[in-house]
Design a protein around this motif. Structure first.
Motif, PDB file in Angstrom:
ATOM      1  N   GLN A  19      38.714  24.087  33.458  1.00  0.00           N
ATOM      2  CA  GLN A  19      38.437  25.356  33.907  1.00  0.00           C
ATOM      3  C   GLN A  19      39.561  26.313  34.735  1.00  0.00           C
ATOM      4  N   LEU A  20      39.880  25.344  35.899  1.00  0.00           N
ATOM      5  CA  LEU A  20      40.901  26.093  36.505  1.00  0.00           C
ATOM      6  C   LEU A  20      42.408  26.154  36.009  1.00  0.00           C
ATOM      7  N   CYS A  50      42.895  26.882  33.366  1.00  0.00           N
ATOM      8  CA  CYS A  50      42.886  27.913  32.183  1.00  0.00           C
ATOM      9  C   CYS A  50      42.597  29.412  32.883  1.00  0.00           C
ATOM     10  N   ASP A  51      42.465  29.179  34.177  1.00  0.00           N
ATOM     11  CA  ASP A  51      42.104  30.646  34.938  1.00  0.00           C
ATOM     12  C   ASP A  51      43.433  31.411  35.260  1.00  0.00           C
ATOM     13  N   ALA A  52      43.608  32.457  34.830  1.00  0.00           N
ATOM     14  CA  ALA A  52      44.856  33.128  34.952  1.00  0.00           C
ATOM     15  C   ALA A  52      44.953  33.564  36.272  1.00  0.00           C
ATOM     16  N   ALA A  53      43.802  34.176  37.096  1.00  0.00           N
ATOM     17  CA  ALA A  53      44.031  34.370  38.407  1.00  0.00           C
ATOM     18  C   ALA A  53      44.287  33.266  39.339  1.00  0.00           C
ATOM     19  N   TYR A  54      43.372  32.197  39.117  1.00  0.00           N
ATOM     20  CA  TYR A  54      43.818  31.096  39.940  1.00  0.00           C
ATOM     21  C   TYR A  54      45.417  30.658  39.860  1.00  0.00           C
ATOM     22  N   LYS A  73      42.249  34.667  47.320  1.00  0.00           N
ATOM     23  CA  LYS A  73      41.977  34.578  45.966  1.00  0.00           C
ATOM     24  C   LYS A  73      41.740  32.991  45.566  1.00  0.00           C
ATOM     25  N   ARG A  74      42.720  32.275  45.945  1.00  0.00           N
ATOM     26  CA  ARG A  74      42.710  30.803  45.657  1.00  0.00           C
ATOM     27  C   ARG A  74      41.338  30.137  45.980  1.00  0.00           C
ATOM     28  N   ILE A  83      37.687  31.411  44.580  1.00  0.00           N
ATOM     29  CA  ILE A  83      37.602  30.854  43.068  1.00  0.00           C
ATOM     30  C   ILE A  83      37.133  29.283  43.458  1.00  0.00           C
ATOM     31  N   ARG A  97      33.514  29.417  44.936  1.00  0.00           N
ATOM     32  CA  ARG A  97      32.594  29.817  43.968  1.00  0.00           C
ATOM     33  C   ARG A  97      32.239  28.714  42.968  1.00  0.00           C
ATOM     34  N   LEU A  98      33.369  27.933  42.394  1.00  0.00           N
ATOM     35  CA  LEU A  98      32.998  26.762  41.534  1.00  0.00           C
ATOM     36  C   LEU A  98      32.208  25.395  42.189  1.00  0.00           C
TER      37      LEU A  98
END
Length: 376
Positions: free
Chosen positions: A338-339, A341-345, A361-362, A365, A368-369
Motif C-alpha cells: 500500500q505504501l 503505491c501511495d503517491a503522497a508517501y 506527512k510521512r 501516513i 494512520r496505518l
C-alpha cells in the motif's frame, strides 16, 4: 551514491534541497576568543577526565610527518606566531579540538620527549634534540607559547557549526556532518549507534550495501533512533528542557537527540528498548519484505539505492509491531504494498525529505496505518 538521501549528510558547503526559509532559521554564531599557553592546554588534556578532547572520532587523513613536527617546534623557538585553533565547547565545558589537532598533538608529544627534532634548515644545531635536551629558556618558550583559540559556544546551532567547521578545514580532509556529529557527542549516543550499526540484522536488511566508511551506516541508524524517540514523544530538548520539536533543521534535531541520550544514565531502560525495537524491525524486514525491500520501485532492469527516508519511516512502523503469526505477517506485507503505491508517501521520500512538511506527512501516513490496522 550508496543510498537515496545521502546528500543530507554531506559537508555543509555541499548541502542540497533545503527550503530557502529554513537554511539558517536561527543563524546565531557565538564564538568567544580565548588564549592559553601550551602548558595550560596540556594540563587540561591530562586531567581525569580530560577537559580537552584531542582525539575526536574524526578521520583527518595522514598524521604529520617528522619534518612537519620539527618545523612547528622550530617556528616557536624562532618566535613565529601560530595559526588560530578552533574548538567546540561541549555541555561539560570540555574543549573538542576541531582545527589544530595536529599542532597540539605535536607540541604535547614533543614536551613528553616522544620524538627528536630533525631536518631543520634554520636552527640546524637543534637537529637530534629532544625536549629535555633544550635549554631551560627554550623549554619555557615552548611551554609558555600563547595560542589563540576561537571557542564555539551555545546557542550556535549544529548547522551553523558544521558550516564553520567546513570552512576552516577546506584545505584538508572534508568531513561530512555525521563524522563531525560523532566527534562532538561521544558517549551513550555513539555507543548505542555503533552497536546497532554493527548488528548482522541491520547489515542483512540493508543488503550489505551501506558502507561503514564516512559513517554512512551510523547516519541511517541515528535517523531511526532520532525519529523513533520523536514519534514516541520521549526526547527532551537539552536547550529548553521541553519536548524536542522538529523544525526542518535535521542537523540540530539529530545533534540534540544525541545530547539527550548522553545525559541519561547508561543503565536507563531506553537503551535496551531502542536496541530491542531496532533489532526486531530489521529481523521483520529480512523475513517479510521482498528483495530490495528498502528500495523504491524502479524501471525494469534497473535497481535504485536504498531510500533513506523509506528505511527510517518503515523501520519505525516495523519497530512498533508486537506479536507474531501469519495474520500479522500478511498485514505487514499488505501495508508495504500500500505504501509503495501511495503517491503522497512516495513524494515525502523523494522531495525535500527533511522539510517539516514532508516529515510530518510521512509519519502521519505511517501512524494512520499503524492505528487503522491495529498493528501495535
Amino acid at each position: 551514491m550508496d543510498f537515496e538521501g545521502e546528500y543530507t549528510m554531506r559537508t555543509a558547503s555541499n548541502q542540497q534541497s533545503y527550503e530557502p526559509d529554513t537554511v539558517y532559521p536561527d543563524a546565531v554564531l557565538n564564538i568567544a576568543r580565548d588564549s592559553a599557553s601550551v602548558f595550560q592546554l596540556k594540563r587540561k588534556w591530562e586531567k581525569t577526565p580530560p577537559m580537552l578532547n584531542l582525539t575526536p572520532d574524526f578521520q583527518r587523513g595522514l598524521v604529520w610527518k617528522p619534518k612537519q613536527k620539527s618545523e612547528l617546534i622550530e617556528s616557536i623557538l624562532m618566535g613565529i606566531p601560530l595559526p588560530l585553533i578552533y574548538v567546540k565547547e561541549d555541555e561539560k565545558g570540555v574543549y573538542v579540538i576541531v582545527d589544530g589537532k595536529q599542532r597540539l598533538s605535536t607540541l604535547f608529544s614533543f614536551i613528553n620527549n616522544e620524538f627528536a627534532l630533525e631536518k631543520l634548515t634554520i636552527l640546524k644545531d637543534k637537529n637530534g634534540s629532544r625536549f629535555d635536551k633544550l635549554t631551560p629558556l627554550e623549554q619555557n618558550k615552548i611551554e609558555d607559547c600563547s595560542l589563540t583559540l576561537h571557542v564555539i559556544k551555545a546557542p550556535t546551532s549544529d548547522r551553523v557549526t558544521f558550516d564553520l567547521f567546513d570552512r576552516v578545514n577546506r584545505g584538508g580532509t572534508r568531513l561530512n556532518n555525521q563524522e563531525m556529529r560523532n566527534a562532538l557527542y561521544q558517549g551513550n549516543a555513539t555507543e548505542l549507534i555503533n552497536r546497532l550499526a554493527e548488528k548482522e540484522a541491520f547489515v542483512e536488511a540493508t543488503e550489505h550495501s551501506i558502507p561503514a566508511n564516512h559513517m554512512k551506516d551510523r547516519y541511517l541508524v541515528l535517523r531511526f533512533v532520532a525519529f523513533y524517540l520523536w514519534q514516541q514523544h520521549v526526547t527532551i530538548d537539552p536547550d529548553t528542557d521541553g519536548p524536542l520539536d522538529y523544525r526542518s533543521n535535521v542537523e540540530d534535531f539529530l545533534g540534540k537527540t544525541m545530547r539527550f541520550l548522553n545525559r541519561l544514565e547508561p543503565e536507563n531502560g531506553l537503551f535496551k528498548e531502542l536496541d530491542t525495537r531496532f533489532t526486531r524491525a530489521m529481523e521483520l524486514a529480512i523475513r517479510l519484505l521482498p528483495s530490495g525491500g528498502f528500495r523504491l520501485p524502479s524501471s525494469p532492469g534497473k535497481k535504485r539505492p536504498i531510500n533513506m527516508a523509506f528505511f527510517e519511516s518503515f523501520s519505525y512502523l516495523l519497530s512498533r509491531l508486537n506479536g507474531e503469526g501469519e495474520q500479522l505477517h500478511c498485514q505487514i506485507q499488505e501495508v508495504y504494498m500500500q505504501l509503495i503505491c501511495d503517491a503522497a508517501y512516495l513524494e515525502s521520500l523523494t522531495r525535500s525529505v527533511d522539510s517539516g512538511k514532508q516529515t510530518e506527512k510521512r509519519y502521519e501516513i505511517i501512524n494512520r496505518l499503524i492505528h487503522e490496522l491495529n498493528l501495535c
